[in-house]
Design a protein around this motif. Sequence first.
Motif: not given
Length: 335
Positions: A199, A230, A121, A57, A123, A53, A225, A74, A70, A195
């Motif tokens: 982020v 975000e 990031v 973000y 996800c 992360v 998104s 993560v 959010l 992304r």
Amino acid sequence: MSSLAAVTRVIAPWQRLLAEAIVDPAELLRVLGLPDSLLPAARRAAALFPLRVPAPYLQRIRPGDAADPLLRQVLPLDLECETRPGYSTDPLGESAAQPVPGLLKKYHGRALLIATGACAVHCRYCFRRHFPYADAHAGGSRLDPALAAVAADPNVGEVILSGGDPLTLSDARLAELAARIAAIPHVHTLRIHSRLPVVLPQRVTGELLAGLRRLPLRKVLVLHSNHPRELDAKVDAALAALTGAGVTLLNQAVLLRGVNDDADTLAALSERLHRAQVLPYYLHLLDRVQGAAHFEVSQTTAEALIDALRARLPGYLVPRLVREIPGEPGKTVIA
């Protein structure tokens, strides 16, 4: 000046933020003021699919709220360690769609390059969380065969850069790759799936924008998104700069339980994207990858949510509800 100082001086701010992303579950919990009781499960799940992360973000996640939508995207959970029937490590059948390593050809007229295995990031619902990037990305010695395969197929008019996240490549590497794609006579469009502008908006640098302006191709950037929170002022500025560079901006979201599975959130996301000059494009039903079953929303619920959006939004702000089915000639539109 030491060699270390010389190296440090040429690292762009976005690259530093990328390198300093949180990868330790204990640090994530500490920074967000979350209970240590979450740590054992987070460590077990992160051993299967690592945590990552970046700070920009992280700063949008509500401290102390373990249910923050959010954070839910993560934070590794024990549920990821469960093996569920109907879920697989290759839910889209991508291993069978590579004529050469790093190149996916699933749809007529398009070819997808796995440009890198790196992401800003991780996800937790990622459909490529088990993807064999070490053997199947189009970097290094694999790039020439992948581009040769594109050049050999005159039906390919659009090349898609995916990954991982192609915007984790440096500006120089990305420009070189884009130039080689633009040199293929029958390719008219470059599409980038990323992304990073969401982020890590610092990634949208002047050099990146200048390269995009110079590129003699139609340019499309498909963002990812899932929730209106975000998007903040820095993301808005990055997206406005991309639009100014002649890039068409679309968004694809994934319908995720506990993140955006209600009409208010989805409507707010579409409206927020539109204010940022991004058109809602797809709302994906979850790709059934092992480790992500706890995010799934039923198709019946999803269809009801799309009906609710149609009742309150103009048609251009209602994303198409889709599912990707291996072997089909395109996304399957559900609603």
